[in-house]
Design an enzyme around this catalytic site. Structure first.
Site, PDB file in Angstrom:
ATOM      1  N   THR A 174      86.082 -10.362  29.365  1.00 17.61           N
ATOM      2  CA  THR A 174      85.149  -9.301  29.467  1.00 17.61           C
ATOM      3  C   THR A 174      83.722  -9.866  28.304  1.00 17.61           C
ATOM      4  O   THR A 174      81.862  -9.119  29.005  1.00 17.61           O
ATOM      5  CB  THR A 174      85.452  -8.179  28.392  1.00 17.61           C
ATOM      6  OG1 THR A 174      86.550  -7.685  28.581  1.00 17.61           O
ATOM      7  CG2 THR A 174      84.502  -6.959  28.556  1.00 17.61           C
ATOM      8  N   GLY A 217      85.015   4.156  23.881  1.00 16.12           N
ATOM      9  CA  GLY A 217      85.870   3.156  24.037  1.00 16.12           C
ATOM     10  C   GLY A 217      86.277   2.782  25.029  1.00 16.12           C
ATOM     11  O   GLY A 217      86.452   2.882  25.516  1.00 16.12           O
ATOM     12  N   HIS A 265      58.810 -18.677   3.282  1.00 14.69           N
ATOM     13  CA  HIS A 265      57.834 -17.521   3.706  1.00 14.69           C
ATOM     14  C   HIS A 265      56.936 -17.912   4.033  1.00 14.69           C
ATOM     15  O   HIS A 265      56.471 -18.750   5.134  1.00 14.69           O
ATOM     16  CB  HIS A 265      56.737 -17.816   1.944  1.00 14.69           C
ATOM     17  CG  HIS A 265      56.525 -16.572   2.576  1.00 14.69           C
ATOM     18  ND1 HIS A 265      56.496 -15.076   2.704  1.00 14.69           N
ATOM     19  CD2 HIS A 265      54.445 -16.488   2.872  1.00 14.69           C
ATOM     20  CE1 HIS A 265      54.778 -14.777   2.708  1.00 14.69           C
ATOM     21  NE2 HIS A 265      54.222 -15.579   2.708  1.00 14.69           N
TER      22      HIS A 265
HETATM   23  C1  LIG Z   1      79.612  -4.022  27.138  1.00 11.22           C
HETATM   24  C2  LIG Z   1      80.742  -4.421  26.802  1.00 11.22           C
HETATM   25  C3  LIG Z   1      79.603  -4.715  25.133  1.00 11.22           C
HETATM   26  C4  LIG Z   1      80.105  -5.372  24.501  1.00 11.22           C
HETATM   27  N1  LIG Z   1      78.733  -6.185  23.665  1.00 11.22           N
HETATM   28  C5  LIG Z   1      80.160  -6.785  22.400  1.00 11.22           C
HETATM   29  C6  LIG Z   1      78.964  -7.631  21.334  1.00 11.22           C
HETATM   30  O1  LIG Z   1      77.690  -7.614  21.830  1.00 11.22           O
HETATM   31  N2  LIG Z   1      79.201  -8.473  20.326  1.00 11.22           N
HETATM   32  C7  LIG Z   1      80.554  -8.528  20.028  1.00 11.22           C
HETATM   33  O2  LIG Z   1      81.219  -9.200  19.696  1.00 11.22           O
HETATM   34  N3  LIG Z   1      81.724  -7.870  21.219  1.00 11.22           N
HETATM   35  C8  LIG Z   1      81.087  -6.856  22.662  1.00 11.22           C
HETATM   36  N4  LIG Z   1      82.510  -6.161  23.252  1.00 11.22           N
HETATM   37  C9  LIG Z   1      83.555  -6.433  23.032  1.00 11.22           C
HETATM   38  C10 LIG Z   1      84.058  -7.784  23.706  1.00 11.22           C
HETATM   39  O3  LIG Z   1      83.910  -7.963  25.189  1.00 11.22           O
HETATM   40  C11 LIG Z   1      85.704  -8.094  23.187  1.00 11.22           C
HETATM   41  O4  LIG Z   1      86.037  -7.477  22.489  1.00 11.22           O
HETATM   42  C12 LIG Z   1      85.727  -9.544  24.134  1.00 11.22           C
HETATM   43  O5  LIG Z   1      86.021  -9.735  25.323  1.00 11.22           O
HETATM   44  C13 LIG Z   1      87.905  -9.343  23.639  1.00 11.22           C
HETATM   45  O6  LIG Z   1      87.951 -10.426  23.686  1.00 11.22           O
HETATM   46  P1  LIG Z   1      89.612 -10.894  24.515  1.00 11.22           P
HETATM   47  O7  LIG Z   1      89.572 -12.647  24.724  1.00 11.22           O
HETATM   48  O8  LIG Z   1      90.450 -10.296  23.810  1.00 11.22           O
HETATM   49  O9  LIG Z   1      89.846 -10.080  25.939  1.00 11.22           O
HETATM   50  P2  LIG Z   1      88.318 -10.604  26.863  1.00 11.22           P
HETATM   51  O10 LIG Z   1      87.204 -11.275  26.689  1.00 11.22           O
HETATM   52  O11 LIG Z   1      88.725  -8.631  27.837  1.00 11.22           O
HETATM   53  O12 LIG Z   1      90.145 -10.858  28.171  1.00 11.22           O
HETATM   54  C14 LIG Z   1      90.294 -11.193  28.410  1.00 11.22           C
HETATM   55  C15 LIG Z   1      91.277 -11.598  29.950  1.00 11.22           C
HETATM   56  O13 LIG Z   1      92.600 -11.845  30.242  1.00 11.22           O
HETATM   57  C16 LIG Z   1      92.521 -11.943  31.672  1.00 11.22           C
HETATM   58  N5  LIG Z   1      94.216 -10.974  31.703  1.00 11.22           N
HETATM   59  C17 LIG Z   1      94.674  -9.268  31.278  1.00 11.22           C
HETATM   60  N6  LIG Z   1      95.796  -9.691  32.063  1.00 11.22           N
HETATM   61  C18 LIG Z   1      95.885 -10.601  32.350  1.00 11.22           C
HETATM   62  C19 LIG Z   1      97.044 -11.294  33.474  1.00 11.22           C
HETATM   63  N7  LIG Z   1      98.313 -10.627  33.327  1.00 11.22           N
HETATM   64  N8  LIG Z   1      97.010 -12.620  33.434  1.00 11.22           N
HETATM   65  C20 LIG Z   1      95.852 -13.565  33.667  1.00 11.22           C
HETATM   66  N9  LIG Z   1      95.007 -13.228  32.973  1.00 11.22           N
HETATM   67  C21 LIG Z   1      95.015 -11.412  32.815  1.00 11.22           C
HETATM   68  C22 LIG Z   1      91.236 -10.449  31.446  1.00 11.22           C
HETATM   69  O14 LIG Z   1      91.494 -10.967  33.385  1.00 11.22           O
HETATM   70  C23 LIG Z   1      90.611 -11.087  31.054  1.00 11.22           C
HETATM   71  O15 LIG Z   1      89.309 -11.614  31.396  1.00 11.22           O
HETATM   72  C24 LIG Z   1      81.865  -5.888  24.450  1.00 11.22           C
HETATM   73  C25 LIG Z   1      82.238  -5.364  25.327  1.00 11.22           C
HETATM   74  C26 LIG Z   1      81.459  -4.460  25.727  1.00 11.22           C
HETATM   75  C27 LIG Z   1      82.522  -3.879  27.211  1.00 11.22           C
END
Ligand SMILES: Cc1cc2nc3c(=O)[nH]c(=O)nc-3n(C[C@H](O)[C@H](O)[C@H](O)COP(=O)(O)OP(=O)(O)OC[C@H]3O[C@@H](n4cnc5c(N)ncnc54)[C@H](O)[C@@H]3O)c2cc1C
Length: 573
Positions: free
Chosen positions: A148, A377, A551
């Site tokens: 994401t 959310g 500064h």
């Molecule tokens: C619009 C927006 C703006 C944001 N801005 C910020 C920011 O400025 N700063 C910040 O810190 N956070 C921000 N976030 C939040 C941040 O994107 C998430 O907290 C972060 O991506 C979480 O990381 P993750 O690795 O847990 O999950 P994700 O990045 O969601 O990755 C999970 C991955 O798992 C894969 N997946 C799921 N199920 C399966 C499966 N069964 N088999 C194989 N693959 C699978 C998905 O395809 C996905 O690619 C933002 C979110 C959004 C929506």
């Protein structure tokens, strides 16, 4: 939301076909992309894949049944409107969805030390750290590396924030002595640049995976049993046995269950970041971080933006003196803020306008706009894997995977990190949890702490905050001293023409150490690291004041706030 399963496509110009094999039945969990059944015709076998995630509530067909084009054959109870996506299914995706003839995927059995599911900032960082610690690692990602964050979240929004920051400078150019009165917005290029930034970073991660000898399998991981994961694609049929597994499957946007929320013009952040033209107007439901960041972006691009927030304040996670600076700036820029307002329903008029009904103090009002952004959310992606089969418990609220301070789940072989744990949904939290999990697998114990997670909000102006807020200190009856240094007393902020905002520090009365800080103003998301370090190291104000700040810099404002905390402010207080 009850979604119809409609036979929207048949092979070629066929108007009817015969149901071949049924892969799912009523009661099954469905993930977008799952094959539900096949349809046979003279032209071959076509797989019908789900465009929705949810639970199959009914499927009224049997193998051998004749079905017609546009026939409704069942229902899925899901929560995500996919209509925008359907419009945008690329030719490549279509090819993948409808496979004619028989493909025999190559069978393969893989054994690894660490299997990571999900290639977002949690998963790919965990994979790299585990490799650094000598483990053989495999990573499975069903969509794109970077998750994401890189593809639909942090990076695209920040690329757009940068574009509109340039635009704002152009609009204010006469203030700096330039006449740039004739300019035009090329939205295609703005979005194209955003995509280039994403692609550059995603291919960077692909390179990191290769350099670290991490095998990346593109496909959806499916649980076979608690020690075996399967991934089946057109080309591969892989069975993976692992010693330890790290789940990093992220979160998905929430849609509040009000009437109209499933309409095609009601978008989540993912679809807004793929808009092809600037809407004339947008209503944002949810004045939190994502909602406000996108509100400022589209406002700068010329859309009329209204924000509807249920809580008494937008960005309610912040102290209100901090969020008030952003609120005032939004109002000054022409964004309509309706806080303490409940979105009741969304309707579409004959001329394609969206009418959002809101309730403020029991009075009903209507807002008209071209599109509605649902930014209320994100929820842990608990449907993406069969967690019960893995023997994993959820937390008490049932809204995330239960983990300990080393990211261990209730199954001793499995760790969970990132948004799926629903601790704090931020990319840097996911990455840090990923490192801690990988290290724990390699028998290095660094417990995770959540009290010092900085947050970066890219509104205009930006906000950086960390540690205890003034409100939290009050709630905890903690004796604190609060100081605020206004940026209008900072030379660099004046020179930059960005005097809005302040540095706010929360200091323990008892030992004069820093407990928290918030900066609202230019580059505050970068500056907050300094305050984070001071709190982490339990530095007293006296010690912190021994550091010399260059500064003229915005960092001097932190120094000035520290001086105020020691009752010797120079430029203010
Ligand atoms: C619009 C927006 C703006 C944001 N801005 C910020 C920011 O400025 N700063 C910040 O810190 N956070 C921000 N976030 C939040 C941040 O994107 C998430 O907290 C972060 O991506 C979480 O990381 P993750 O690795 O847990 O999950 P994700 O990045 O969601 O990755 C999970 C991955 O798992 C894969 N997946 C799921 N199920 C399966 C499966 N069964 N088999 C194989 N693959 C699978 C998905 O395809 C996905 O690619 C933002 C979110 C959004 C929506």
């Amino acid at each position: 939301m009850n979604i119809e399963i409609t036979i929207d496509k048949l092979a070629g110009h066929d108007q009817q076909g015969v149901i071949g094999k049924l892969y799912k039945q009523a009661g099954d969990d469905i993930v977008e992309g799952d094959v539900l059944f096949t349809i046979e015709s003279g032209k071959g076998t076509m797989k019908y894949t789900s465009k929705y995630t949810g639970v199959m509530v009914s499927l009224n067909i049997d193998e051998g049944d004749i079905i017609k084009k546009n026939q409704v054959v069942g229902h899925i109870q899901g929560d995500e409107s996919q209509c925008r996506k359907e419009e945008k299914v690329s030719k490549v995706d279509k090819k993948q969805s409808y496979s004619f003839g028989i493909h025999t995927p190559t069978k393969e059995e893989i054994h690894c030390d660490v299997l990571v599911i999900g290639g977002g900032p949690g998963g790919y960082v965990a994979a790299i750290r585990a490799t650094q610690l000598g483990k053989k690692v495999v990573l499975v990602e069903k969509d794109k590396l970077g998750g994401t964050c890189l593809n639909y979240g942090c990076i695209p929004t920040k690329a757009l924030v940068q574009s509109v920051s340039v635009l704002n400078h152009i609009k204010e150019s006469s203030h700096y002595g330039f006449d740039i009165s004739d300019f035009a917005i090329d939205f295609k290029k703005v979005m194209g640049r955003k995509d280039e930034v994403i692609n550059q970073l995603v291919s960077g991660i692909q390179g990191l995976m290769e350099n670290n000898n991490i095998r990346v399998i593109t496909g959806e991981a499916v649980v076979k049993d608690d020690l075996t994961i399967g991934v089946k694609t057109k080309k591969l049929d892989v069975t993976i046995n692992y010693h330890k597994m790290v789940l990093a499957t992220g979160a998905v946007p929430i849609r509040i269950p009000i009437s109209g929320s499933e309409l095609c013009e009601v978008l989540t952040s993912k679809e807004v970041l793929e808009l092809e033209e600037i809407p004339e107007s947008m209503t944002v439901i949810g004045g939190g971080i994502i909602g406000m960041e996108i509100a400022f972006i589209l406002n700068a691009l010329g859309a009329e933006v209204s924000v509807v927030e249920y809580l008494p304040n937008i960005l309610d996670c912040l102290d209100h003196d901090v969020s008030d600076v952003v609120r005032q700036s939004a109002i000054d820029k022409g964004i309509h803020i309706y806080d303490g307002a409940k979105a009741m329903s969304i309707k579409k008029t004959m001329n394609q306008k969206m009418i959002t009904e809101i309730n403020i103090k029991e009075e009903s009002y209507l807002i008209s706009s071209d599109i509605v952004l649902m930014a209320v959310g994100r929820k842990a992606n608990l449907e993406s894997l069969d967690y019960e089969k893995l023997g994993i418990k959820l937390n008490k609220k049932g809204n995330g995977i239960e983990i300990d301070e080393f990211m261990r789940t209730s199954n001793e072989h499995i760790y969970a990190i990132g948004d799926i744990t629903n601790k704090i949904q931020l990319a840097h939290v996911a990455s840090h949890q990923g490192m801690i999990a990988a290290e724990h697998i390699a028998k290095i114990e660094h417990p995770m702490r959540y009290d010092l997670i900085p947050s970066a909000i890219f509104t205009m102006p930006e906000v950086g905050s960390v540690g205890l807020s003034e409100r939290q200190a009050e709630e905890m009856n903690q004796q604190v001293k609060v100081v605020k240094f206004p940026l209008m007393a900072c030379g660099k902020a004046i020179a930059m023409n960005e005097p809005e905002g302040f540095v706010k520090l929360i200091i323990a009365q008892e030992d004069k150490t820093l407990l928290g800080g918030a900066i609202v103003g230019a580059h505050s998301t970068d500056l907050i690291a300094t305050i984070t370090q001071l709190i982490q190291d339990k530095v007293t104000v006296e010690e912190a004041l021994k550091v010399v700040y260059a500064h003229p810099t915005l960092g001097e404002s932190i120094h000035e706030a520290l001086l105020m905390a020691d009752d010797r402010g120079v430029h203010f207080g």
